[in-house]
Design a protein around this motif. Structure first.
Motif, PDB file in Angstrom:
ATOM      1  N   VAL A 231       0.857  -1.180   0.000  1.00 24.39           N
ATOM      2  CA  VAL A 231       0.000   0.000   0.000  1.00 24.39           C
ATOM      3  C   VAL A 231       0.895   1.232   0.000  1.00 24.39           C
ATOM      4  O   VAL A 231       1.900   1.275   0.727  1.00 24.39           O
ATOM      5  CB  VAL A 231      -0.921   0.006   1.239  1.00 24.39           C
ATOM      6  CG1 VAL A 231      -1.698   1.315   1.336  1.00 24.39           C
ATOM      7  CG2 VAL A 231      -1.880  -1.174   1.179  1.00 24.39           C
ATOM      8  N   GLY A 233       1.278   5.743  -1.331  1.00 20.40           N
ATOM      9  CA  GLY A 233       0.702   6.967  -1.870  1.00 20.40           C
ATOM     10  C   GLY A 233       1.780   8.000  -2.113  1.00 20.40           C
ATOM     11  O   GLY A 233       2.980   7.717  -1.978  1.00 20.40           O
ATOM     12  N   THR A 315      -3.819  -3.483   6.006  1.00 19.03           N
ATOM     13  CA  THR A 315      -3.935  -2.346   5.086  1.00 19.03           C
ATOM     14  C   THR A 315      -4.440  -1.102   5.808  1.00 19.03           C
ATOM     15  O   THR A 315      -3.954   0.015   5.569  1.00 19.03           O
ATOM     16  CB  THR A 315      -4.876  -2.710   3.924  1.00 19.03           C
ATOM     17  OG1 THR A 315      -4.314  -3.801   3.185  1.00 19.03           O
ATOM     18  CG2 THR A 315      -5.082  -1.529   2.990  1.00 19.03           C
ATOM     19  N   ALA A 316      -5.395  -1.284   6.702  1.00 21.95           N
ATOM     20  CA  ALA A 316      -5.910  -0.136   7.460  1.00 21.95           C
ATOM     21  C   ALA A 316      -4.820   0.488   8.324  1.00 21.95           C
ATOM     22  O   ALA A 316      -4.685   1.718   8.393  1.00 21.95           O
ATOM     23  CB  ALA A 316      -7.091  -0.583   8.326  1.00 21.95           C
ATOM     24  N   GLY A 319      -2.328   2.302   6.103  1.00 15.66           N
ATOM     25  CA  GLY A 319      -2.879   3.583   5.660  1.00 15.66           C
ATOM     26  C   GLY A 319      -2.743   4.658   6.723  1.00 15.66           C
ATOM     27  O   GLY A 319      -2.410   5.814   6.432  1.00 15.66           O
ATOM     28  N   LEU A 322       1.004   5.675   6.913  1.00 14.72           N
ATOM     29  CA  LEU A 322       1.426   6.471   5.756  1.00 14.72           C
ATOM     30  C   LEU A 322       0.817   7.874   5.808  1.00 14.72           C
ATOM     31  O   LEU A 322       1.487   8.856   5.469  1.00 14.72           O
ATOM     32  CB  LEU A 322       1.037   5.752   4.465  1.00 14.72           C
ATOM     33  CG  LEU A 322       1.840   4.478   4.172  1.00 14.72           C
ATOM     34  CD1 LEU A 322       1.202   3.678   3.038  1.00 14.72           C
ATOM     35  CD2 LEU A 322       3.294   4.818   3.817  1.00 14.72           C
ATOM     36  N   THR A 323      -0.417   7.961   6.234  1.00 12.36           N
ATOM     37  CA  THR A 323      -1.039   9.280   6.372  1.00 12.36           C
ATOM     38  C   THR A 323      -0.292  10.120   7.401  1.00 12.36           C
ATOM     39  O   THR A 323      -0.072  11.324   7.219  1.00 12.36           O
ATOM     40  CB  THR A 323      -2.518   9.133   6.766  1.00 12.36           C
ATOM     41  OG1 THR A 323      -3.202   8.387   5.754  1.00 12.36           O
ATOM     42  CG2 THR A 323      -3.178  10.501   6.918  1.00 12.36           C
ATOM     43  N   PRO A 329      -3.705  11.376   1.707  1.00 11.61           N
ATOM     44  CA  PRO A 329      -4.616  10.230   1.913  1.00 11.61           C
ATOM     45  C   PRO A 329      -5.366   9.795   0.664  1.00 11.61           C
ATOM     46  O   PRO A 329      -5.519   8.593   0.410  1.00 11.61           O
ATOM     47  CB  PRO A 329      -5.575  10.740   2.988  1.00 11.61           C
ATOM     48  CG  PRO A 329      -4.820  11.793   3.710  1.00 11.61           C
ATOM     49  CD  PRO A 329      -3.948  12.448   2.681  1.00 11.61           C
ATOM     50  N   LEU A 332      -3.752   7.124  -1.704  1.00 13.94           N
ATOM     51  CA  LEU A 332      -3.409   5.772  -1.249  1.00 13.94           C
ATOM     52  C   LEU A 332      -4.015   4.714  -2.167  1.00 13.94           C
ATOM     53  O   LEU A 332      -5.218   4.717  -2.446  1.00 13.94           O
ATOM     54  CB  LEU A 332      -3.902   5.545   0.182  1.00 13.94           C
ATOM     55  CG  LEU A 332      -3.103   6.255   1.287  1.00 13.94           C
ATOM     56  CD1 LEU A 332      -3.824   6.150   2.617  1.00 13.94           C
ATOM     57  CD2 LEU A 332      -1.697   5.666   1.397  1.00 13.94           C
ATOM     58  N   SER A 334      -3.300   0.308  -3.599  1.00 15.57           N
ATOM     59  CA  SER A 334      -2.711  -0.976  -3.220  1.00 15.57           C
ATOM     60  C   SER A 334      -2.384  -1.801  -4.454  1.00 15.57           C
ATOM     61  O   SER A 334      -3.050  -1.689  -5.493  1.00 15.57           O
ATOM     62  CB  SER A 334      -3.682  -1.756  -2.327  1.00 15.57           C
ATOM     63  OG  SER A 334      -3.187  -3.060  -2.065  1.00 15.57           O
TER      64      SER A 334
END
Length: 397
Positions: A231, A233, A315-316, A319, A322-323, A329, A332, A334
């Motif tokens: 994942v 971004g 994944t959550a 995320g 990474l945020t 956001p 993002l 995958s």
């Protein structure tokens, strides 16, 4: 005594070295060719079987394209089977000079992920590596083949085996195993015959069970692959694509997260005009259920409901991390699911005994096929430890 080792990856390389060093006549038979390390990516063999599974067919096998990760896996599971690998793990860690890399080898992207994870209350640690920091100039090419030979690969053990007298046969796929009176007698490659008193299969969790099936052994069941997605971004000019991959590790229940770059993410971010240097990503790798199967003609591997739930949870979390680093956001995305470490298709207690011998006398397996469960993390060090233990058994026997 004559020994044949089929395959030259992590298991095959160390077995060949240890046996040859002990004065045993060893022949290593490798399906693929030799290659310079920086060209290893040209020998990827990718299977799309519901989950994409990759391996590398060349001398040294997939060790040429690993990220150099050196974690112990399945240690407690082996203890339950009566196999204590503590001393072998220690020997391998010393021989390969396994350690975490110095701060000089941690780039801005990795550091941001570490800081973000800690700010969210997650425990993050440096990844142990078999990378030599004095030779490593971070370039992001670990998974393609190191251009500076700055990490250990099985080639080093193959070369040592040759120094002790081992014979290396390249570009020779083993097509069958020769047995007589429930004892192994050698192997075939098409019409060529190689005689031996001992045969060690280290051809990987896809090819090893296929060879076993040909002689009537029920192998190929319970395939796992350590399913993963990446994942990521946009974080402009972060230049993570030039960093040492997977230099840190977050361990959760049946999930690990590690910084990871994938060009798939760049392609998915084209509408944002993303460049490679603008993408920051995290790999989510799970201990997947052994829902796959290898036959002579097919490889089948699907993700179960539990696998999907683990990937969603990871994944959550990725995320959120990474945020926190500053990744935008809404960018993002995958990758699709891929498999990193196929194994389990000739498991201990099912196809081989605790000494890794099959029901055929003198026929052993020393690769990820024998792992009793998905490691959920790179199994190279575990395969090395198991194979070193097997070499000791054969030498003592």
């Amino acid at each position: 005594m004559k020994a044949i080792v089929v395959g030259s990856g992590a298991g095959g390389g160390i077995i060949a070295k240890e046996l040859a060093k002990a004065g045993i006549s060893v022949t290593v038979i490798e399906k693929g060719p030799s290659t310079i390390t920086k060209n290893a990516y040209k020998h990827y063999d990718i299977l799309n079987v519901g989950t994409e599974v990759s391996s590398t067919v060349c001398l040294g096998g997939t060790t040429l394209v690993t990220a150099g990760n050196a974690v112990r896996t399945c240690e407690e599971s082996f203890k339950k089977l009566g196999i204590n690998l503590s001393s072998e793990f220690e020997e391998i860690e010393e021989e390969l000079h396994i350690n975490t890399l110095p701060d000089s080898h941690f780039g801005e992207g990795t550091q941001k992920i570490m800081d973000a994870a800690r700010s969210l209350g997650l425990e993050i640690q440096k990844m142990p590596k078999f990378i030599y920091p004095d030779l490593c100039k971070p370039c992001g090419k670990c998974a393609f083949g190191c251009p500076r030979d700055a990490k250990w690969t099985s080639i080093k053990f193959i070369e040592e085996a040759e120094e002790y007298g081992a014979k290396i046969v390249e570009n020779t796929p083993v097509t069958d195993i020769i047995i007589s009176d429930r004892k192994v007698k050698g192997v075939k490659s098409e019409d060529n015959i190689f005689e031996a008193d001992i045969v060690i299969l280290s051809a990987g969790a896809i090819q090893t069970p296929r060879l076993l099936q040909k002689i009537g052994i029920d192998a190929g069941n319970n395939l796992f692959v350590d399913t993963f997605v990446t994942v990521g971004g946009m974080l402009k000019n972060i230049k993570y694509n030039k960093e040492v991959s997977m230099n840190t590790l977050i361990k959760l229940d049946d999930i690990v997260l590690a910084p990871h770059f994938s060009e798939i993410l760049v392609n998915k971010l084209k509408k944002y005009n993303a460049r490679k240097k603008d993408v920051l990503g995290l790999m989510i790798k799970i201990k997947d259920e052994p829902s796959g199967k290898v036959t002579q003609d097919d490889v089948i591997k699907f993700n179960t409901a539990e696998d999907i739930a683990l990937l969603a949870r990871g994944t959550a979390i990725a995320g959120a991390i990474l945020t926190e680093t500053g990744v935008i956001p809404e960018t993002l995305v995958s990758t699709y699911a891929r498999g990193a470490h196929p194994g389990g298709t000739a498991a201990i207690g099912d196809v081989v005994d605790t000494n890794l011998q099959t029901e055929i006398e003198g026929l052993y397996v020393a690769d990820a096929s024998v792992l009793p469960e998905a490691p959920g993390a790179p199994p190279v060090v575990t395969i090395l430890a198991l194979s070193k233990r097997l070499a000791k058994h054969i030498i003592n026997k």
